[in-house]
Design an enzyme around this catalytic site. Structure first.
Site, PDB file in Angstrom:
ATOM      1  N   ARG A  44       0.813  -1.223   0.000  1.00 51.42           N
ATOM      2  CA  ARG A  44       0.000   0.000   0.000  1.00 51.42           C
ATOM      3  C   ARG A  44       0.843   1.267   0.000  1.00 51.42           C
ATOM      4  NH1 ARG A  44      -5.677  -0.430   2.445  1.00 51.42           N
ATOM      5  NH2 ARG A  44      -6.095  -2.645   2.341  1.00 51.42           N
ATOM      6  N   ASP A 207       3.258  24.354  13.466  1.00 52.71           N
ATOM      7  CA  ASP A 207       2.320  25.481  13.457  1.00 52.71           C
ATOM      8  C   ASP A 207       1.767  25.592  14.873  1.00 52.71           C
ATOM      9  OD1 ASP A 207       1.019  22.900  12.092  1.00 52.71           O
ATOM     10  OD2 ASP A 207      -0.481  23.836  13.374  1.00 52.71           O
TER      11      ASP A 207
HETATM   12  N1  HPA Z   1      -3.649  18.871  14.391  1.00 49.47           N
HETATM   13  C1  HPA Z   1      -3.632  20.207  14.245  1.00 49.47           C
HETATM   14  N2  HPA Z   1      -2.576  20.874  13.817  1.00 49.47           N
HETATM   15  C2  HPA Z   1      -1.483  20.165  13.497  1.00 49.47           C
HETATM   16  C3  HPA Z   1      -1.448  18.781  13.637  1.00 49.47           C
HETATM   17  C4  HPA Z   1      -2.604  18.108  14.099  1.00 49.47           C
HETATM   18  O1  HPA Z   1      -2.651  16.876  14.221  1.00 49.47           O
HETATM   19  N3  HPA Z   1      -0.217  18.375  13.240  1.00 49.47           N
HETATM   20  C5  HPA Z   1       0.470  19.475  12.873  1.00 49.47           C
HETATM   21  N4  HPA Z   1      -0.288  20.568  13.028  1.00 49.47           N
END
Ligand code: HPA
Length: 238
Positions: A44, A207
């Site tokens: 896969r 982030d």
């Molecule tokens: N959720 C929200 N923001 C994110 C995530 C996640 O799993 N991974 C990286 N940024």
């Protein structure tokens, strides 16, 4: 001896497996970190490689996204391929105000909204924790690498939904000291507990859910990811 999702032979995997979510990243890690990487499975498109680091065998395999996908691969690796340690390396969204984009998180425990660990012991809120010695080895490596100021150790949340979050939940998690959110660690820790094996997640903050001032470019993500990878590799050999 193939399993339903891994077409490898006994002994193809090393005792320790680095596990990013993205199989493409598994290939890039294998090509840059391992000496003589060998593709051992590609069912896969979920690529797995084995090679060596400083003469010691190490494998790298993708988990896919989310707790069900990771659980399939972790279960087969622990149960059928003699794997002793799995170290998830991945990205996460910051939650705590102490955490900034680019930081590294060593996840000692993982809350979850998933049913995967709830089903393990009926009536019990399962406690999904990392292996202490692997977490300690990752922390020591952060000290040695001079990045301890931007390395955090503590609890995270492994959510099932990427896009759907109950209102106020992220703020409540932050108030309880939760460092960041990703989608796999709690199930990895639960599966390791099931098989009496060891697991850790080392995450790079890509982030921030509550502060978008410092979101990362794709290039920066890749560069900073090396920090998490260095700590994860140290944990793999402890
Ligand atoms: N959720 C929200 N923001 C994110 C995530 C996640 O799993 N991974 C990286 N940024």
């Amino acid at each position: 001896m193939a399993t339903p999702h891994i077409a490898a032979e006994p002994g193809d995997f090393a005792p320790a497996v680095l596990m990013p979510g993205d199989p493409g990243r598994a290939r890039r890690i294998a090509e840059t970190l391992l000496t003589r990487p060998r593709l051992v499975t590609d069912v896969r498109g979920m690529l797995g490689f084995t090679g060596t680091v400083d003469g010691k065998r190490l494998s790298v395999m993708g988990s896919g996204m989310g707790q069900p996908s990771l659980t399939i691969y972790a279960t087969e690796l622990f149960d059928q391929f003699g794997v002793e340690r799995i170290i998830r390396v991945g990205t996460a969204g910051g939650i705590s105000e102490r955490v900034s984009v680019g930081d590294v998180v060593i996840a000692t425990g993982a809350h979850t909204d998933s049913s995967m660990n709830q089903l393990r012991i009926p009536g019990i809120g399962f406690c999904a924790v990392a292996d202490f010695h692997m977490a300690e080895a990752a922390y020591r490596e952060a000290v040695a690498a001079g990045i301890v100021e931007r390395t955090h150790i503590g609890t995270i949340i492994s959510r099932d939904h990427f896009y759907l979050t109950p209102e106020g939940q992220t703020e409540r998690l932050a108030a309880y000291g939760t460092l960041c959110v990703e989608m796999e660690a709690a199930a990895l820790y639960g599966t390791a507990a099931e098989y009496g094996r060891r697991a850790l997640a080392v995450l790079n903050v890509s982030d921030h859910l509550l502060d978008h001032s410092g979101d990362m470019s794709a290039v920066d993500r890749q560069t900073r990811f090396q920090d998490a990878l260095r700590l994860a590799t140290a944990a793999a050999f402890c």
